[in-house]
Design a protein around this motif. Structure first.
Motif, mmCIF file in Angstrom:
data_model
loop_
_atom_site.group_PDB
_atom_site.id
_atom_site.type_symbol
_atom_site.label_atom_id
_atom_site.label_comp_id
_atom_site.label_asym_id
_atom_site.label_seq_id
_atom_site.Cartn_x
_atom_site.Cartn_y
_atom_site.Cartn_z
ATOM 1 N N SER A 341 -2.997 -2.309 -7.591
ATOM 2 C CA SER A 341 -3.717 -2.154 -6.340
ATOM 3 C C SER A 341 -4.201 -0.720 -6.138
ATOM 4 N N ILE A 342 -5.392 -0.597 -5.543
ATOM 5 C CA ILE A 342 -5.896 0.744 -5.219
ATOM 6 C C ILE A 342 -5.050 1.399 -4.128
ATOM 7 N N HIS A 343 -4.235 0.627 -3.411
ATOM 8 C CA HIS A 343 -3.319 1.218 -2.432
ATOM 9 C C HIS A 343 -2.228 2.021 -3.125
ATOM 10 N N ILE A 379 -13.285 3.820 -0.458
ATOM 11 C CA ILE A 379 -12.378 4.932 -0.153
ATOM 12 C C ILE A 379 -11.505 4.601 1.054
ATOM 13 N N ASN A 380 -12.124 4.019 2.082
ATOM 14 C CA ASN A 380 -11.363 3.655 3.283
ATOM 15 C C ASN A 380 -10.251 2.665 2.963
ATOM 16 N N SER A 384 -6.158 3.196 3.177
ATOM 17 C CA SER A 384 -5.636 2.472 4.342
ATOM 18 C C SER A 384 -4.129 2.253 4.268
ATOM 19 N N GLN A 385 -3.570 2.404 3.071
ATOM 20 C CA GLN A 385 -2.117 2.320 2.899
ATOM 21 C C GLN A 385 -1.658 3.421 1.964
ATOM 22 N N LYS A 386 -0.485 3.965 2.248
ATOM 23 C CA LYS A 386 0.088 4.978 1.374
ATOM 24 C C LYS A 386 0.615 4.329 0.093
ATOM 25 N N CYS A 387 0.619 5.098 -0.963
ATOM 26 C CA CYS A 387 1.137 4.603 -2.236
ATOM 27 C C CYS A 387 2.621 4.281 -2.133
#
Length: 421
Positions: A341-343, A379-380, A384-387
């Motif tokens: 995930s990009i998160h 980017i948003n 939107s969530q921290k790693c």
């Protein structure tokens, strides 16, 4: 305000089903593939029964009542919250007018009296020539060997060929309803390799159903199968649209789309560009390629594969610059599996990716008029969530194992992650 424009309504539960190769049915392809969100199974139930299952009735009832979207719709909601368009919006725009009467006649408990499956999305098989890192054996036969080596042997995930061939009731239902179908989405696996795909194409050809819209999610690695050139077949149909799953170029392509050849795929993309077929590039953007996604765009833009102008095939539908991240570069941010995930990209890498993308987006806007909206939404969503570092550690562990199995080297492709390995 029409219910069509409500943020808590989607047309799909009235005219659509997403069926995967093990028989499970879902409201649409954006619904997460987990048992608790399944609305039925075509191996044991008819399509009519599934469309009026308890979960489908409840979904329709809640939407008509203006209640918040159910968990099945979480991905569309996430895309919309980040500024992306969504399948929900597209379904309402494209299909509501054709099922408005069904919506208005829906019974109090959510029951509908007519099976009107206008849009099919049936994944007949997991037969595929690639084993993409973000995929799994349920959607790729090529994953089986590596998965057995990567996971425990007592893992419950089914491997090998999974298809719906030996399901007479299901195929009878399809035969009954194919005259109603206006659009068929082929995906997989790799649909162009599947016998089931060619079976339906033959049926459409034999019955002069060239008005039926054909949609494909394809990796574009194969355009000629057993002597048949699919580009020649598509010429017969009035409306064909391709969603081209391309995640990177050269070494990034080889890493993300394992089993494919970038040079051959690049040639195929040029052939598709030169055909009359409509298409968009549909990159899955994950931890694997977030740092390289601008290189993919640059290469394909310079090849005129994703231009910023109206094309002859769009003379009826039209095109404006604001459509770029819908009709040209249709970004698919990866949020599952969570390890890709990009998160769950380390925060320092996110900052580097954000700066790189912003610089590139500004250049494209100034030089070519390409809007920055799609890049900003990416980017948003990423921020939107921290790693979750526990999840990221699982990514590192899985990547090391898979690199060894496949004789690849993630760090050679993405060296900025080196300190974490």
């Amino acid at each position: 305000m029409s219910i069509k424009d409500s943020k808590t309504f989607c047309t799909a539960p009235w005219m659509h089903l997403h069926v995967i190769n093990d028989g499970r049915a879902y409201p649409c392809c954006m619904t997460e593939i987990v048992d608790e969100l399944s609305v039925g199974n075509v191996k044991t139930q008819s399509l009519e029964t599934i469309m009026n299952s308890t979960k489908m009735k409840s979904m329709r009832k809640s939407m008509l009542g203006g209640e918040p979207l159910p968990d099945s719709c979480a991905r569309c909601k996430g895309r919309e919250d980040a500024g992306f368009s969504s399948m929900r919006i597209g379904m309402n725009d494209n299909w509501y007018s054709q099922v408005q009467d069904l919506v208005e006649k829906t019974k109090e408990d959510g029951t509908i009296d007519e099976l009107r499956l206008l849009y099919w999305d049936i994944r007949f098989s997991n037969y595929c020539n690639l084993s993409c890192r973000t995929c799994s054996p349920i959607f790729s036969t090529s994953w089986t060997k590596d998965y057995i080596r990567l996971r425990a042997h007592d893992d419950k995930l089914e491997t090998g060929l999974i298809n719906l061939n030996d399901q007479p009731q299901f195929w009878e239902d399809l035969d009954k309803n194919i005259s109603v179908a206006q659009e068929i989405h082929f995906a997989g696996g790799e649909p162009l390799l599947m016998p089931e795909h060619w079976k339906l194409i033959k049926f459409l050809e034999d019955n002069n159903r060239y008005e039926t819209k054909l949609k494909y999610s394809t990796n574009a690695t194969k355009l000629e199968i057993k002597g048949k050139n699919i580009l020649e077949v598509w010429k017969k149909f009035k409306n064909v649209h391709l969603s081209l799953s391309i995640d990177g170029i050269e070494d990034v392509f080889q890493l993300t789309r394992h089993g494919g050849d970038w040079n051959e795929t690049r040639k195929n993309l040029i052939k598709i560009r030169d055909s009359s077929v409509e298409y968009w590039i549909h990159p899955t953007i994950s931890i694997l390629n977030i740092l390289s996604i601008t290189e993919l765009h640059k290469e394909l833009f310079e090849l005129d594969i994703i231009p910023n102008r109206i094309l002859p095939s769009e003379s009826e539908s039209g095109y404006g610059p604001d459509d770029y991240f819908i009709k040209r570069f249709h970004i698919n941010p990866c949020v599952t599996p969570d390890i890709y995930s990009i998160h769950n990209i380390p925060e320092d890498i996110k900052k580097i990716a954000e700066e790189k993308i912003n610089v590139y987006a500004e250049k494209c806007y100034k030089e070519y008029g390409i809007p920055k909206s799609g890049w900003n939404s990416l980017i948003n969503l990423m921020n939107s969530q921290k790693c979750n570092m526990d999840v990221f550690k699982r990514f590192v562990d899985t990547t090391k194992k898979l690199d060894k199995i496949r004789n690849q080297n993630f760090i050679a492709v993405q060296p900025l992650f080196k300190k974490y390995f």
